[in-house]
Write a protein that holds these residues in place. Structure first.
Motif, PDB file in Angstrom:
ATOM      1  N   UNK A 249      19.512  26.895  44.444  1.00  0.00           N
ATOM      2  CA  UNK A 249      19.773  27.967  43.489  1.00  0.00           C
ATOM      3  C   UNK A 249      20.751  28.953  44.108  1.00  0.00           C
ATOM      4  N   UNK A 250      21.999  28.935  43.648  1.00  0.00           N
ATOM      5  CA  UNK A 250      23.037  29.789  44.216  1.00  0.00           C
ATOM      6  C   UNK A 250      23.062  31.170  43.574  1.00  0.00           C
ATOM      7  N   UNK A 251      22.757  31.226  42.293  1.00  0.00           N
ATOM      8  CA  UNK A 251      22.775  32.476  41.537  1.00  0.00           C
ATOM      9  C   UNK A 251      22.081  32.190  40.213  1.00  0.00           C
ATOM     10  N   UNK A 252      21.751  33.222  39.442  1.00  0.00           N
ATOM     11  CA  UNK A 252      21.181  32.962  38.120  1.00  0.00           C
ATOM     12  C   UNK A 252      22.103  32.055  37.296  1.00  0.00           C
ATOM     13  N   UNK A 253      21.546  31.005  36.774  1.00  0.00           N
ATOM     14  CA  UNK A 253      22.273  30.022  35.957  1.00  0.00           C
ATOM     15  C   UNK A 253      23.340  29.261  36.737  1.00  0.00           C
ATOM     16  N   UNK A 254      23.233  29.246  38.040  1.00  0.00           N
ATOM     17  CA  UNK A 254      24.188  28.475  38.840  1.00  0.00           C
ATOM     18  C   UNK A 254      23.428  27.734  39.933  1.00  0.00           C
ATOM     19  N   UNK A 255      23.460  26.413  39.875  1.00  0.00           N
ATOM     20  CA  UNK A 255      22.719  25.590  40.832  1.00  0.00           C
ATOM     21  C   UNK A 255      23.580  24.418  41.289  1.00  0.00           C
ATOM     22  N   UNK A 256      23.240  23.905  42.446  1.00  0.00           N
ATOM     23  CA  UNK A 256      23.807  22.657  42.965  1.00  0.00           C
ATOM     24  C   UNK A 256      22.649  21.729  43.286  1.00  0.00           C
ATOM     25  N   UNK A 257      22.749  20.505  42.818  1.00  0.00           N
ATOM     26  CA  UNK A 257      21.693  19.525  43.051  1.00  0.00           C
ATOM     27  C   UNK A 257      22.274  18.296  43.747  1.00  0.00           C
ATOM     28  N   UNK A 258      21.672  17.935  44.864  1.00  0.00           N
ATOM     29  CA  UNK A 258      22.025  16.700  45.566  1.00  0.00           C
ATOM     30  C   UNK A 258      20.979  15.652  45.252  1.00  0.00           C
ATOM     31  N   UNK A 259      21.425  14.433  45.001  1.00  0.00           N
ATOM     32  CA  UNK A 259      20.454  13.403  44.628  1.00  0.00           C
ATOM     33  C   UNK A 259      20.849  12.050  45.214  1.00  0.00           C
ATOM     34  N   UNK A 260      19.841  11.221  45.350  1.00  0.00           N
ATOM     35  CA  UNK A 260      20.029   9.820  45.723  1.00  0.00           C
ATOM     36  C   UNK A 260      19.241   8.985  44.722  1.00  0.00           C
ATOM     37  N   UNK A 261      19.868   7.966  44.182  1.00  0.00           N
ATOM     38  CA  UNK A 261      19.224   7.131  43.164  1.00  0.00           C
ATOM     39  C   UNK A 261      19.341   5.668  43.556  1.00  0.00           C
ATOM     40  N   UNK A 262      18.227   4.992  43.520  1.00  0.00           N
ATOM     41  CA  UNK A 262      18.193   3.558  43.755  1.00  0.00           C
ATOM     42  C   UNK A 262      18.024   2.819  42.435  1.00  0.00           C
ATOM     43  N   UNK A 263      18.903   1.878  42.159  1.00  0.00           N
ATOM     44  CA  UNK A 263      18.866   1.110  40.915  1.00  0.00           C
ATOM     45  C   UNK A 263      18.536  -0.355  41.205  1.00  0.00           C
ATOM     46  N   UNK A 264      17.843  -0.955  40.277  1.00  0.00           N
ATOM     47  CA  UNK A 264      17.476  -2.374  40.386  1.00  0.00           C
ATOM     48  C   UNK A 264      16.845  -2.662  41.748  1.00  0.00           C
ATOM     49  N   UNK A 265      15.826  -1.900  42.079  1.00  0.00           N
ATOM     50  CA  UNK A 265      15.191  -2.031  43.398  1.00  0.00           C
ATOM     51  C   UNK A 265      14.531  -3.389  43.591  1.00  0.00           C
ATOM     52  N   UNK A 266      14.217  -4.090  42.514  1.00  0.00           N
ATOM     53  CA  UNK A 266      13.640  -5.430  42.619  1.00  0.00           C
ATOM     54  C   UNK A 266      14.713  -6.494  42.819  1.00  0.00           C
ATOM     55  N   UNK A 267      15.977  -6.079  42.787  1.00  0.00           N
ATOM     56  CA  UNK A 267      17.116  -6.985  42.970  1.00  0.00           C
ATOM     57  C   UNK A 267      17.058  -8.161  41.992  1.00  0.00           C
ATOM     58  N   UNK A 268      16.811  -7.848  40.719  1.00  0.00           N
ATOM     59  CA  UNK A 268      16.719  -8.871  39.677  1.00  0.00           C
ATOM     60  C   UNK A 268      18.114  -9.329  39.241  1.00  0.00           C
TER      61      UNK A 268
END
Length: 296
Positions: A249-268
């Motif tokens: 939370x940098x300021x009211x109504x101002x944010x930075x979000x870092x994310x990591x997402x894993x897709x198809x974890x079953x390797x289908x």
């Protein structure tokens, strides 16, 4: 690499036709009503009549489409203008003035109050002159199957259900189930529409602790075996995805979000039935995505 596609050896000569003054004037109208009930429930009903003119591709296609690996003929180039008289697949004459007309009914149940929120919808559509690509013949000279397709029209019906329901387990956790299914039918025709989405059913768990948040999502896409004459059945598959993120939370109504997402974890090995190039381009296997979102 030189590509060739033999259409047929008994074709008639096609007449030369221009469509410089081609116009479509679609008309649409709808009517809806919502009944609000106790405990946050609401029922919505909508009826509509919509009209759609053919797209540029549906009208004027006349050659090889490398993106779909198919030779396509638009409505201005109907096979009925040049195929031999006893060709086994019936096609209407060229129909550049065709207008797709849909009458639809949608019924929706919603709940938006309390720990349980949901939205479930039923729909029915009756479409006159539904425009779609129909098979003329296939060619495998290059080792990869290529289809010759002609855009044509038929009277069809669509019916289905879709929805989701979310339960707030506590202030930090939410559980959601979701799904959708559609069925189609071509009137006065034993074939099926191509590239119709298969049914899907899944769930998602979300959890938030201060600036950390994460979710785990699983869904099953069912086998699609109600296929058009030139298609083959697409097997079902299971998909497991997960996301972990941290918000600054940098300021009211101002944010930075870092994310990591894993897709198809079953390797289908998963194929998308709605794709023209399903067999050549399956979904990606197990993969990881790193990213950043900035809201301001």
């Amino acid at each position: 690499m030189r590509r060739s596609f033999t259409i047929c050896s008994r074709c008639r000569s096609r007449p030369s036709t221009t469509h410089t003054n081609l116009k479509h004037r679609p008309f649409s109208a709808s009517l809806g009503a919502t009944w609000n009930r106790q405990a946050g429930y609401a029922v919505a009903l909508a009826i509509a009549h919509t009209e759609r003119g053919p797209s540029v591709r549906e009208l004027f296609a006349n050659g090889m489409n490398l993106a779909t690996n198919s030779y396509e003929l638009g409505l201005t180039q109907s096979p009925a203008d040049f195929l031999w008289d006893d060709f086994p697949v019936p096609f209407a004459p060229s129909a550049p003035d065709l207008m797709e007309r849909t009458n639809s009914v949608n019924l929706t149940l919603r709940r938006s109050r309390g720990p349980l929120e949901m939205e479930i919808g039923l729909f029915y559509q009756k479409i006159s002159d539904y425009i779609y690509a129909r098979l003329i013949q296939s060619n495998t000279e290059t080792g990869v199957r290529a289809n010759m397709l002609a855009y044509t029209a038929a009277d069809v019906e669509f019916r289905g259900i879709d929805g989701q329901a979310s339960l707030q387990l506590n202030r930090a956790s939410r559980l959601t189930v979701f799904g959708d299914y559609v069925d189609t039918e071509i009137e006065r025709n034993s074939d099926n529409l191509p590239r119709i989405s298969p049914g899907r059913l899944g769930g998602r768990y979300e959890h938030i602790v201060d600036a950390f948040s994460g979710d785990l999502e699983y869904y099953h896409t069912f086998k699609q075996d109600k296929v058009a004459s030139y298609e083959t059945a697409t097997p079902g598959y299971d998909m497991l995805n997960a996301t972990l993120s941290y918000r600054f939370d940098l300021a009211p109504r101002r944010t930075v979000e870092l994310y990591v997402r894993g897709n198809n974890l079953l390797d289908q090995l998963a194929f998308v039935h709605t794709s023209f190039v399903r067999d050549q381009t399956p979904l990606r296997g197990r993969n990881l995505v790193l990213g950043m979102r900035h809201a301001f």
